[in-house]
Design a protein around this motif. Structure first.
Motif, PDB file in Angstrom:
ATOM      1  N   LEU A 179     -84.515 -37.307  92.192  1.00 13.17           N
ATOM      2  CA  LEU A 179     -83.290 -36.517  92.242  1.00 13.17           C
ATOM      3  C   LEU A 179     -82.081 -37.285  91.749  1.00 13.17           C
ATOM      4  N   GLY A 180     -82.046 -38.581  92.088  1.00 14.00           N
ATOM      5  CA  GLY A 180     -80.904 -39.400  91.692  1.00 14.00           C
ATOM      6  C   GLY A 180     -79.670 -39.128  92.538  1.00 14.00           C
ATOM      7  N   VAL A 181     -79.868 -38.615  93.753  1.00 13.03           N
ATOM      8  CA  VAL A 181     -78.734 -38.427  94.673  1.00 13.03           C
ATOM      9  C   VAL A 181     -78.886 -39.490  95.772  1.00 13.03           C
ATOM     10  N   PRO A 182     -78.072 -40.560  95.719  1.00 11.79           N
ATOM     11  CA  PRO A 182     -78.281 -41.689  96.641  1.00 11.79           C
ATOM     12  C   PRO A 182     -78.342 -41.272  98.104  1.00 11.79           C
ATOM     13  N   ALA A 183     -77.510 -40.319  98.501  1.00 12.75           N
ATOM     14  CA  ALA A 183     -77.466 -39.927  99.918  1.00 12.75           C
ATOM     15  C   ALA A 183     -78.805 -39.356 100.379  1.00 12.75           C
ATOM     16  N   LEU A 184     -79.610 -38.853  99.451  1.00 17.03           N
ATOM     17  CA  LEU A 184     -80.872 -38.234  99.847  1.00 17.03           C
ATOM     18  C   LEU A 184     -82.058 -39.192  99.709  1.00 17.03           C
ATOM     19  N   GLU A 185     -81.853 -40.321  99.040  1.00 13.96           N
ATOM     20  CA  GLU A 185     -82.973 -41.262  98.842  1.00 13.96           C
ATOM     21  C   GLU A 185     -83.508 -41.767 100.183  1.00 13.96           C
ATOM     22  N   GLY A 186     -82.583 -42.031 101.119  1.00 10.33           N
ATOM     23  CA  GLY A 186     -82.986 -42.563 102.416  1.00 10.33           C
ATOM     24  C   GLY A 186     -83.698 -41.530 103.281  1.00 10.33           C
ATOM     25  N   LEU A 187     -83.730 -40.286 102.851  1.00 10.39           N
ATOM     26  CA  LEU A 187     -84.365 -39.233 103.661  1.00 10.39           C
ATOM     27  C   LEU A 187     -85.722 -38.820 103.094  1.00 10.39           C
ATOM     28  N   ASN A 188     -86.262 -39.698 102.240  1.00 13.63           N
ATOM     29  CA  ASN A 188     -87.598 -39.480 101.705  1.00 13.63           C
ATOM     30  C   ASN A 188     -88.610 -39.368 102.824  1.00 13.63           C
ATOM     31  N   GLY A 189     -89.319 -38.270 102.891  1.00 13.34           N
ATOM     32  CA  GLY A 189     -90.296 -38.102 103.971  1.00 13.34           C
ATOM     33  C   GLY A 189     -89.643 -37.621 105.266  1.00 13.34           C
ATOM     34  N   ALA A 190     -88.319 -37.602 105.321  1.00 11.74           N
ATOM     35  CA  ALA A 190     -87.603 -37.130 106.512  1.00 11.74           C
ATOM     36  C   ALA A 190     -86.826 -35.883 106.115  1.00 11.74           C
ATOM     37  N   GLY A 191     -87.559 -34.901 105.620  1.00  6.85           N
ATOM     38  CA  GLY A 191     -86.948 -33.652 105.185  1.00  6.85           C
ATOM     39  C   GLY A 191     -86.909 -33.523 103.670  1.00  6.85           C
ATOM     40  N   VAL A 192     -86.946 -34.657 102.959  1.00 10.55           N
ATOM     41  CA  VAL A 192     -86.954 -34.612 101.487  1.00 10.55           C
ATOM     42  C   VAL A 192     -88.347 -35.035 101.018  1.00 10.55           C
ATOM     43  N   PHE A 193     -88.991 -34.162 100.258  1.00 10.62           N
ATOM     44  CA  PHE A 193     -90.367 -34.422  99.851  1.00 10.62           C
ATOM     45  C   PHE A 193     -90.525 -34.263  98.345  1.00 10.62           C
ATOM     46  N   TYR A 194     -91.337 -35.142  97.777  1.00 12.94           N
ATOM     47  CA  TYR A 194     -91.689 -35.028  96.361  1.00 12.94           C
ATOM     48  C   TYR A 194     -93.130 -34.566  96.264  1.00 12.94           C
ATOM     49  N   GLY A 195     -93.437 -33.744  95.290  1.00 11.07           N
ATOM     50  CA  GLY A 195     -94.821 -33.340  95.084  1.00 11.07           C
ATOM     51  C   GLY A 195     -95.190 -32.129  95.924  1.00 11.07           C
ATOM     52  N   GLY A 196     -96.498 -32.024  96.218  1.00  6.18           N
ATOM     53  CA  GLY A 196     -97.056 -30.826  96.863  1.00  6.18           C
ATOM     54  C   GLY A 196     -96.463 -30.512  98.228  1.00  6.18           C
ATOM     55  N   VAL A 197     -96.594 -29.237  98.622  1.00  3.32           N
ATOM     56  CA  VAL A 197     -95.968 -28.786  99.866  1.00  3.32           C
ATOM     57  C   VAL A 197     -96.990 -28.450 100.946  1.00  3.32           C
ATOM     58  N   THR A 198     -98.274 -28.423 100.565  1.00  5.66           N
ATOM     59  CA  THR A 198     -99.274 -27.857 101.470  1.00  5.66           C
ATOM     60  C   THR A 198     -99.229 -28.486 102.851  1.00  5.66           C
TER      61      THR A 198
END
Ligand code: FAD
Length: 586
Positions: free
Chosen positions: A364-383
């Protein structure tokens, strides 16, 4: 770089409190709390302070006091049902007060297997309110209970850089070369700590290293000291020390993500001399997942880093060799051998090659959201995440078919799903039938011409900032889930043209190969590429599932195929190639 062998010891575990980090437990069942207190004191009182409370109010007051006093809380345990709030809610509060503390939910034996308890645990873990759950202790000692406690304390210690085998980096400032070295160690999943040269710890380490050492300095647990090393030197000292150019390998694996590590474990354990090279360190994409919850056999989930480190150790014990910070830059075949060119040394020779170079998701390139990877922000599949989104406001970013499918799937669970598309229409990137399905799905809306420019949350995603690209206006919206589906790119540019790829660069294998691309009379093996003897596994492969488990599975299957290949000598059925067998690398 200069190498100074052995200085004795290093700074020990550092904590802010004089009386040691605190273990807090709360349970309204007096008997259960007594059992927990007994087990904690018997086993941990020497290094930790144990504090036990009978109610959520008392526990919260205690946690607030500890936070105000700057005390380090390592672990908070809470019984599931407390008056006024659930254990999960209390642990969620604890996260705000003590963000580094690990949080465990205590489950009664009677609740084990109960559906409501299972759902509460799933929901709490999915939303980051608790780290793990464990059964209340029953006997004394209760080793099952202690196994859960000690793994939580290990995770805490690793995160606080207080684990015993920590490498220390000493530098003049947090930035610059010292930062890069920490990044290298991080990518190799190696616990490390940083201290400034003019801090107490820094001065102690410099004094032990001796007169006149340069900065930055890297100090290893065995006392080895490197001054101003290169990335490859740090990686070699930390993880591997083989001279790969001097050795012949049965198998060279390019990529140390889940697929490559799995192939290394199976390959080395089944007698193949195996080398794994990676341009970074261990674990690939999986290391950016703080909690993998859908990997078989880990009901409490496990972090990608931990999975990678265990797999690396497993492969190493079986005899696999590793070369980190080495990018594969070319592949060629000469007679019966393959040569893989490496960025930091010459070429390595092998009888077969496995491409496990994965894919990289566009970020995404939004620094504020990088730290929330796996904590509400997900890359890839949703299943795997979708059920946890029940009743929530969820956003999907992307304008292609995969984003539409993800939004449709999420709409079965979420309160409302919003598909954010940068383009002004859906037609360009999406199949017509999906556009119709989007339009017909209640609780799903599409916002065209929109991008994400900000967002945040306290430990879990809470809001996003959206910008209307045409008007430039911004709006802050509540959001509990964001699924980023803006494309994955395989890293296959370095491969020779003989390795057939699809339009996006993913490697074709087995029955997906175009007939004209396959040079031999025999058919290709399942994961074999159009370059016979070169296999592909995991995310880099066209049509792969893009999951840790499938990458691991493919890595192991590749080794079975290698047995078949070598046993039948089907790589070079001499005299029968349709095309010349020698392929030049770039
Ligand atoms: C944020 C995030 C969270 C995820 N969460 C989950 C989850 O919860 N569950 C799940 O099942 N899946 C999850 N995934 C997907 C999962 O991580 C991937 O499917 C999996 O890692 C693929 O493994 P792989 O070995 O094929 O490739 P990768 O993990 O991509 O590893 C490839 C490796 O190859 C190396 N490499 C690439 N090119 C070269 C080169 N030329 N020379 C040397 N080395 C090279 C890279 O450095 C990398 O280490 C997640 C992915 C992301 C990004």
């Amino acid at each position: 770089m200069s190498l100074i062998p052995r200085i004795a010891g290093g700074p020990g575990i550092r904590v802010r409190s004089m009386s040691g980090p605190v273990l807090v437990a709360v349970d309204e069942d007096a008997g259960a709390l007594r059992d927990v207190e007994r087990e904690l004191r018997d086993r941990y009182a020497r290094h930790y302070r144990v504090v036990c409370k009978r109610s959520s109010q008392e526990a919260l007051a205690c946690l607030e006091e500890l936070a105000a006093a700057g005390e380090e809380v390592a672990l908070v345990l809470a019984g599931q049902w407390l008056a006024g709030m659930t254990g999960s809610e209390l642990l969620d509060e604890a996260r705000h007060l003590h963000p580094h503390a690990k949080r465990g939910l205590l489950i009664a034996w009677g609740a084990w297997g109960d559906r409501a308890t299972g759902e509460a645990i799933f929901d709490s873990i999915a939303h980051g309110r608790i780290d793990h759950y464990m059964l209340r202790p029953s006997t004394s000692p209760d080793e099952l209970f202690h196994q859960a406690i000690s793994s939580l304390l290990l995770e805490w210690a690793e995160a606080r850089r207080a684990s015993p085998y920590t490498i220390h980096v000493v530098g003049e400032s947090w930035s610059g070369r010292a930062y890069q070295l920490r990044d290298v160690l991080g990518r190799c999943a190696i616990p490390h700590a940083f201290c400034l040269a003019d801090s107490d710890d820094g001065r102690a380490l410099l004094a032990k290293a001796g007169e006149g050492v340069g900065l930055p300095l890297v100090v290893f647990p065995d006392g080895t000291v490197l001054t101003d090393p290169s990335d490859a030197e740090v990686a070699r000292a930390a993880c591997s020390a083989v001279n790969v150019e001097r050795m012949d390998f049965d198998l060279v694996i390019v990529g140390a993500g889940p697929a490559g590590l799995s192939a290394a474990v199976y390959g080395a354990s089944e007698g193949f001399s195996t080398l794994v090279v990676d341009e970074g360190g261990i674990g690939g994409q999986a290391t950016s997942s703080p909690l993998i919850r859908n990997y078989l056999g880990f009901p409490r989930g496990l972090s990608g880093r931990r999975l990678a480190r265990h797999a690396y150790e497993q492969a190493w014990v079986f005899g696999a060799n590793f070369a980190f910070m080495q990018r594969a830059t070319g592949l060629r075949r000469e007679h019966d051998d393959f040569y893989v060119a490496l960025s930091e040394s010459g070429a390595v020779r092998a009888r077969a090659v496995l491409l496990a170079t994965g894919a990289s998701y566009r970020r995404l390139g939004v620094p504020a959201l990088e730290g929330l990877n796996g904590a509400g922000v997900f890359y890839g599949g949703v299943t795997s995440e979708a059920p946890a989104m029940a009743g929530q406001d969820v956003y999907v970013l992307g304008g292609a078919n995969s984003a539409a499918q993800a939004a449709l799937h999420l709409a079965r669970y979420a309160r409302r799903v919003t598909l954010l598309v940068r383009a002004q229409s859906l037609g360009a990137g999406m199949s017509r039938y999906l556009v119709r399905q989007l339009e017909a799905t209640p609780r799903l809306r599409v916002r065209l011409g929109t991008e994400i420019v900000g967002g945040g949350g306290d430990g879990w995603l809470e809001h996003l900032v959206l910008r209307d690209r045409a008007e430039g206006s911004e709006e802050t919206v509540d959001a509990e889930g964001l699924f980023v589906m803006i494309g994955a790119r395989p890293r296959t540019e370095w491969l020779p043209p003989e390795v057939d790829r699809d339009a996006r660069g993913f490697v074709l294998t087995g029955t997906d190969l175009r007939e004209r691309a396959w040079p031999l009379d025999r058919g290709p093996l399942l994961l074999e590429t159009s370059m016979p003897g070169v296999f592909a596994a995991g995310d880099v492969r066209h049509g792969s599932v893009k999951r840790v488990a499938s990458a691991v599975g493919e890595g192991s299957v590749a080794i079975q195929l290698l047995h078949r290949l070598f046993a039948a000598d089907r790589l070079h059925p001499r005299g029968r190639p349709k095309e010349p067998a020698v392929v030049a690398g770039r």
